[in-house]
Design an enzyme around this catalytic site. Structure first.
Site, PDB file in Angstrom:
ATOM      1  N   GLY A 185      27.829  15.541  -0.633  1.00 49.76           N
ATOM      2  CA  GLY A 185      26.457  15.040  -0.594  1.00 49.76           C
ATOM      3  C   GLY A 185      26.201  14.007  -1.668  1.00 49.76           C
ATOM      4  CB  SER A 186      23.050  12.364  -2.762  1.00 50.59           C
ATOM      5  OG  SER A 186      22.312  13.541  -3.045  1.00 50.59           O
ATOM      6  CB  THR A 204      15.471  18.075  -5.989  1.00 53.13           C
ATOM      7  OG1 THR A 204      14.802  18.659  -7.124  1.00 53.13           O
ATOM      8  CG2 THR A 204      14.594  16.971  -5.409  1.00 53.13           C
ATOM      9  CB  CYS A 205      19.441  20.890  -7.596  1.00 57.34           C
ATOM     10  SG  CYS A 205      19.347  19.619  -8.866  1.00 57.34           S
ATOM     11  CB  SER A 259      29.433  15.704  -4.013  1.00 51.35           C
ATOM     12  OG  SER A 259      29.065  17.066  -3.990  1.00 51.35           O
ATOM     13  N   GLY A 283      32.161  19.409  -2.107  1.00 49.89           N
ATOM     14  CA  GLY A 283      30.914  18.920  -1.541  1.00 49.89           C
ATOM     15  C   GLY A 283      31.003  17.417  -1.347  1.00 49.89           C
ATOM     16  CB  SER A 324      14.355  14.248 -14.107  1.00 51.53           C
ATOM     17  OG  SER A 324      13.910  13.564 -12.965  1.00 51.53           O
ATOM     18  NE  ARG A 365      11.214  17.391  -9.314  1.00 54.44           N
ATOM     19  CZ  ARG A 365      10.402  17.511 -10.375  1.00 54.44           C
ATOM     20  NH1 ARG A 365       9.153  17.950 -10.220  1.00 54.44           N
ATOM     21  NH2 ARG A 365      10.815  17.169 -11.571  1.00 54.44           N
TER      22      ARG A 365
END
Length: 453
Positions: free
Chosen positions: A207-208, A49-50, A210, A205, A109, A52
Site C-alpha cells: 500500500g501507500s 488512517t493508521c 509500504s 505490504g 500528525s 485517526r
C-alpha cells in the site's frame, strides 16, 4: 456554516484504542452509505488512517448529528459507544474547519509535517464523492483544505521539520541493526542512512505506506524485498525501487537474510506471529533483526521484542521519538499555523457572505413580484398606452427599484461577512418582512446531497 467533525486520533486515544477502531475502505464506504438515510447528517467524509478515525459532516442539527455520528462510528467499528466516548472529540463550525486545515497541513500528525496525510484526505474525499455522500458544503470545504495543505508545504519548511514515520522508525532502529556493526551510542554522528546503506529490508505490504517505506529505504542504499498477498502489487512496488518481489510464503525464509522488516498490510489480525520470528532468530546466528511495525492494528506480535537480537519500533515508540524531537520544529510549525489561521478566517468570511445570499435573492424576487404586479395594474388602468411608452415606463420602474436595492444588498453582504454578521441578515428579513419559506426555498438546493457545484 454547519460543519461538524467527530473522531479520535493519537492525540486523544492510546494506540490500543486506535487499533480497535481501525477501518478499511470498505467499512468507511458503509458509513458513507448510511449517510443517505440519516436524519441529521446531510453530507459526510470519513478520514480513516493508521492513527485517526474522523467523520466530517454537514449537519442539519448539532445534537441530532452528534448522536447519529457517534452511533455510526460505534456500529461500524464494533466498539460500544460508552467505550469510545472518553476518546472522542467534537468540533463545530469554524473549529471544525480549523481542525481539518491543521490535519491536512501535517500539524495534527504523529510525525509533524508529514505529507502522507494530504494524500489520505484526498482519497477520503474521493471515496465520499464516489459514494454520493458529499454535496456543495463538504466539496467546497475539502477542496479548500487540500489547497491549504499544498500551500503549507509549498510556502514553509514544515516538510523538513517533520520526518516521515519511516524515517523516524529507521532512525530508531539503525544503530542496532547496521550491518557494519555500529552500536547504540557509537555512531559517530552518522545518519541512519549511512548506517543502513548496503543492508537488506523486507517490506510486507504494497500500500501507500509500504511504498513510502520501500522508496525511502531504496534512496538510502538498502536492497528492498517486497512481499504481498497480491503478487502483481508486490511486483509493481518492487520494480519501482529496483528490488525484488516474493510471495508471502517466502517471508520465513527472507527473515533469515534481511536486516530489517517493515510491515504495514492493513490486515485485521497479526501477520507476523511470535513463532515465525522466533524460528528466524534461531537461524540468524545472533545477527540483530530490526522490525518496524507501521500497521494499525499491529501486524507484528508485540512480544517478539523479548527475543534476543530483535529490536521493535511501532507507532507507540515512534510517537515518543517524535515528542523528544518536538522542539526542533517549533519555528516551522508557527509558520504553518499562521497560514491556517489566515485560511480559516478567509473561509469563514466567504461562507458568512454566502449565507446571506438566499435572503438577498428572496428580497429581489419579492421586489420583482411587486414591480410585475404594479405594471399589470398600470396596464389595466391605461390600456391605450402604446408599446414604446409601456416599455419605457416598465424600464424606468425597474431601474428605480434596482437602484433602491443596490446599496442595502451590497452593504448587507459586506456586513454579513463579519463574525457577528448573522444579525444583519436577520434585520434585512425583518425590515422587508420576507417570508422565511421563500428564503428556505432558495437555500435548500445548496444543501442537497450530491450537488457538486
Amino acid at each position: 456554516m454547519s460543519v461538524l467533525v467527530m473522531g479520535l486520533s493519537h492525540r486523544s486515544a492510546p494506540v490500543e484504542a486506535l487499533e480497535d477502531v481501525a477501518l478499511g475502505s470498505d467499512a468507511a464506504a458503509k458509513i458513507l452509505d448510511e449517510v443517505h438515510t440519516a436524519s441529521h447528517i446531510c453530507e459526510a467524509v470519513v478520514v480513516a488512517t493508521c492513527n485517526r478515525l474522523e467523520l466530517y459532516a454537514d449537519v442539519a442539527t448539532f445534537h441530532g448529528a452528534v448522536e447519529e455520528a457517534g452511533a455510526m462510528l460505534s456500529s461500524h467499528t464494533g466498539v460500544p459507544l460508552e467505550l469510545l466516548t472518553p476518546y472522542l472529540y467534537v468540533h463545530y463550525d469554524e473549529r471544525a474547519v480549523s481542525h481539518l486545515f491543521h490535519v491536512v497541513s501535517g500539524l495534527d500528525s504523529m510525525v509533524v509535517g508529514e505529507t502522507q496525510i494530504l494524500g489520505q484526505v484526498r482519497e477520503a474525499f474521493r471515496l465520499a464523492q464516489t459514494s454520493g455522500a458529499t454535496g456543495r458544503v463538504l466539496s467546497e470545504l475539502f477542496q479548500s483544505a487540500l489547497r491549504v495543505g499544498k500551500r503549507a508545504h509549498a510556502e514553509t519548511d514544515i516538510d523538513t521539520a517533520g520526518r516521515s514515520l519511516v524515517t523516524v522508525g529507521m532512525a530508531t532502529l539503525a544503530p542496532a541493526i547496521a550491518p557494519d556493526g555500529w552500536a547504540i551510542g557509537q555512531v559517530d554522528g552518522r545518519s541512519w542512512r549511512d548506517l543502513v546503506s548496503g543492508s537488506r529490508a523486507l517490506v510486507v505490504g504494497a500500500g501507500s505506506m509500504s511504498a513510502l517505506a520501500a522508496s525511502t529505504l531504496a534512496d538510502a542504499g538498502v536492497e528492498v524485498v517486497v512481499a504481498n498477498r497480491t503478487p502483481e502489487h508486490a511486483e509493481r512496488l518492487a520494480s519501482s525501487v529496483n528490488g525484488r518481489a516474493v510471495p508471502m510464503s517466502r517471508v520465513p525464509a527472507e527473515l533469515d537474510q534481511v536486516d530489517v522488516l517493515i510491515s504495514c498490510t492493513g490486515a485485521t489480525g497479526v501477520v507476523i506471529p511470535y513463532d515465525l520470528v522466533e524460528e528466524a532468530v534461531t537461524r540468524r546466528d545472533g545477527r540483530p533483526l530490526g522490525i518496524l511495525d507501521l500497521a494499525l492494528p499491529h501486524d507484528v506480535d508485540a512480544s517478539v521484542v523479548e527475543l534476543p537480537g530483535v529490536v521493535l519500533a511501532d507507532l507507540s515508540t515512534l510517537a515518543e521519538a517524535q515528542d523528544a524531537d518536538g522542539g526542533v520544529v517549533a519555528d516551522h510549525v508557527e509558520d504553518v499555523r499562521a497560514i491556517v489561521v489566515d485560511e480559516v478566517s478567509a473561509y469563514a468570511t466567504a461562507r458568512r457572505s454566502e449565507r446571506v445570499a438566499p435572503t438577498v435573492v428572496a428580497l429581489r424576487t419579492m421586489a420583482d413580484d411587486v414591480v410585475e404586479a404594479e405594471l399589470s395594474r398600470m396596464e389595466g388602468r391605461l390600456p391605450d398606452l402604446d408599446e414604446r411608452t409601456r416599455a419605457e415606463v416598465s424600464a424606468t420602474v425597474r431601474r428605480v427599484v434596482d437602484k433602491l436595492l443596490h446599496s442595502p444588498t451590497v452593504r448587507v453582504k459586506e456586513l454579513a461577512a463579519q463574525p457577528d454578521g448573522a444579525s444583519y441578515e436577520t434585520a434585512l428579513r425583518e425590515l422587508f418582512a420576507l417570508d422565511h419559506r421563500a428564503i428556505e426555498a432558495v437555500a435548500k438546493p445548496d444543501r442537497k446531497r450530491g450537488d457538486q457545484e
